[in-house]
Design an enzyme around this catalytic site. Structure first.
Site, mmCIF file in Angstrom:
data_model
loop_
_atom_site.group_PDB
_atom_site.id
_atom_site.type_symbol
_atom_site.label_atom_id
_atom_site.label_comp_id
_atom_site.label_asym_id
_atom_site.label_seq_id
_atom_site.Cartn_x
_atom_site.Cartn_y
_atom_site.Cartn_z
ATOM 1 N N TRP A 101 0.838 -1.206 0.000
ATOM 2 C CA TRP A 101 0.000 0.000 0.000
ATOM 3 C C TRP A 101 0.865 1.245 0.000
ATOM 4 O O TRP A 101 0.544 2.235 -0.669
ATOM 5 C CB TRP A 101 -0.991 -0.012 1.158
ATOM 6 N N ASP A 169 -2.022 6.681 6.323
ATOM 7 C CA ASP A 169 -3.014 5.745 5.799
ATOM 8 C C ASP A 169 -3.431 4.837 6.958
ATOM 9 O O ASP A 169 -2.671 3.968 7.387
ATOM 10 C CB ASP A 169 -2.414 4.922 4.650
ATOM 11 N N LYS A 193 -12.340 -2.099 6.305
ATOM 12 C CA LYS A 193 -11.556 -2.982 7.160
ATOM 13 C C LYS A 193 -12.099 -2.948 8.581
ATOM 14 O O LYS A 193 -12.274 -3.969 9.204
ATOM 15 C CB LYS A 193 -10.073 -2.582 7.178
HETATM 16 C C1 LIG Z 1 -7.203 -1.988 1.855
HETATM 17 C C2 LIG Z 1 -6.153 -0.942 1.975
HETATM 18 C C3 LIG Z 1 -6.004 0.074 1.008
HETATM 19 C C4 LIG Z 1 -6.831 0.133 -0.261
HETATM 20 O O1 LIG Z 1 -8.099 0.574 0.019
HETATM 21 P P1 LIG Z 1 -9.186 0.813 -1.124
HETATM 22 O O2 LIG Z 1 -10.308 1.356 -0.290
HETATM 23 O O3 LIG Z 1 -9.470 -0.499 -1.766
HETATM 24 O O4 LIG Z 1 -8.653 1.810 -2.067
HETATM 25 C C5 LIG Z 1 -5.035 1.023 1.219
HETATM 26 N N1 LIG Z 1 -4.243 0.999 2.307
HETATM 27 C C6 LIG Z 1 -4.358 0.035 3.257
HETATM 28 C C7 LIG Z 1 -3.461 0.067 4.440
HETATM 29 C C8 LIG Z 1 -5.313 -0.954 3.109
HETATM 30 O O5 LIG Z 1 -5.435 -1.911 4.049
#
Ligand SMILES: *Cc1c(COP(=O)(O)O)cnc(C)c1O
Length: 358
Positions: A101, A169, A193
């Site tokens: 990511w 993030d 998540k």
């Molecule tokens: C799942 C995830 C993403 C991607 O998220 P999307 O909503 O599918 O764009 C980005 N960063 C982390 C840490 C993730 O777990």
């Protein structure tokens, strides 16, 4: 009705109480005779949900007044692009690379011609730990990924970013523990998540960043458009915001962010302790000082037993344990909504399986 233990990395398990309340209110929202998802986003009942969610999140996560909360769409992946688009002033931006990511976030900054400073990386060890941060002055921001969903590592605390601020993030550990706002300028998270179903993206941004926006940035891609209109500039994902509000209620019932953090630590300990009890049998991926409380990654020393391990887990009502191809083996995602008994079920299975085959 039978509900299994869902260890999926995302979209992921939701609290049963949230699903039940949504079901009960689905056809007739609080006596209005319609579903909330059929309602105007300018209506009074929806407005109460919307504004109530903003204020519950602010008090739950202790968000200071000089930050705005934005309800957006496009996932964390759109934020990878919007962060550099809105926050860059032409200076380098620092990025810590802790996995797939982070790499995607770096790529989106580079596409826009931003000079990306390598502020630390765990790539050489297949991202099995959180690296030391290398800092340089004059950065527009320092970006990091709080929890590495794929590799199963997590920052135990955030580094001091010097004269820049952190952009984080938080997709896979949002609202799983308190957030330190001191050195933080912006956080973002896809909801799927830890905070709700897929489709809603949360952004919490220091208002000082609005001054950095460029005239050429399209209206919908500017943070200020959402911030200055309470995320009602256009139609927000109303039903998802409602579901998110129910998830906030669940977290409050667990004692807020400190309560849920304690619960998450306890749940993760059950599984890590079982793995550590059989060091010749289970090989956890993350270094001990970097272990994630959300995603637990491990391999079997004897890979020939993988199929049997997986099918045995499914027979006991555990789903989604197959690992991501970058680490292989297994991954147990145990977000806020995973009940203790799901973690206990996996811990018992780990012990039984090792006893049988070890
Ligand atoms: C799942 C995830 C993403 C991607 O998220 P999307 O909503 O599918 O764009 C980005 N960063 C982390 C840490 C993730 O777990």
């Amino acid at each position: 009705m039978s509900r299994i233990f869902n260890f999926s990395a995302g979209p992921a398990i939701l609290p049963e109480s949230v699903l039940l309340q949504a079901q009960a209110e689905l056809l007739d929202y609080k006596g209005t005779g319609m579903s909330l998802m059929e309602m105007s986003h300018r209506s009074k009942p929806y407005d109460e949900v919307h504004m109530g969610t903003l204020s519950s999140l602010r008090s739950l996560a202790k968000i200071p007044d000089d930050f705005d909360i934005l309800f957006m769409t496009g996932g964390a992946s759109l934020q990878f692009a919007l962060v550099p688009m809105n926050l860059s002033r032409g200076n380098p931006a620092g990025y810590v690379n802790t996995g797939a990511w982070s790499e995607k976030a770096i790529k989106e900054a580079e596409i826009q011609g931003i000079q990306v400073l390598d502020a630390g990386s765990s790539a050489a060890s297949n991202h099995n730990h959180i690296p030391e941060v290398r800092l340089q002055g004059g950065l527009d921001y320092l970006h990091l990924t709080s929890n590495n969903t794929i590799f199963g590592t997590q920052w135990q605390s955030f580094p001091d970013p010097g004269d820049a601020k952190l952009v984080i993030d938080l997709s896979s550990d949002f609202l799983s523990r308190p957030i330190d706002w001191n050195h933080t300028g912006l956080v973002y998270a896809g909801a799927q998540k830890n905070a709700g179903p897929a489709g809603l993206t949360l952004v919490i941004i220091h208002k000082e960043y609005y001054e950095r926006e460029k005239k050429s940035t399209p209206t919908m891609l500017r943070y200020s458009t959402h911030g200055k209109n309470d995320s009602l500039y256009n139609t927000p994902p109303t039903f998802l915001i409602y579901l998110f509000s129910l998830v906030l209620g669940y977290i409050e019932e667990q004692g807020g962010l400190t309560g849920i953090a304690r619960y998450n630590q306890h749940k993760a300990n059950l599984i890590y302790n079982a793995l550590d009890a059989w060091p010749a049998f289970y090989l956890p991926h993350a270094r001990k000082d970097s272990r994630s409380l959300m995603n637990i990654t491990f391999n079997l020393a004897n890979k020939e037993l993988e199929k049997e391990f997986l099918s045995g887990s499914e027979k006991l009502g555990m789903d989604g344990l197959k690992g991501h191809r970058s680490v292989g083996g297994f991954r147990a995602s145990i977000y806020n909504a995973m009940p203790e008994k799901g973690c206990q079920c996996l811990a018992d299975y780990l012990n039984d399986f090792a006893r049988k085959h070890g």
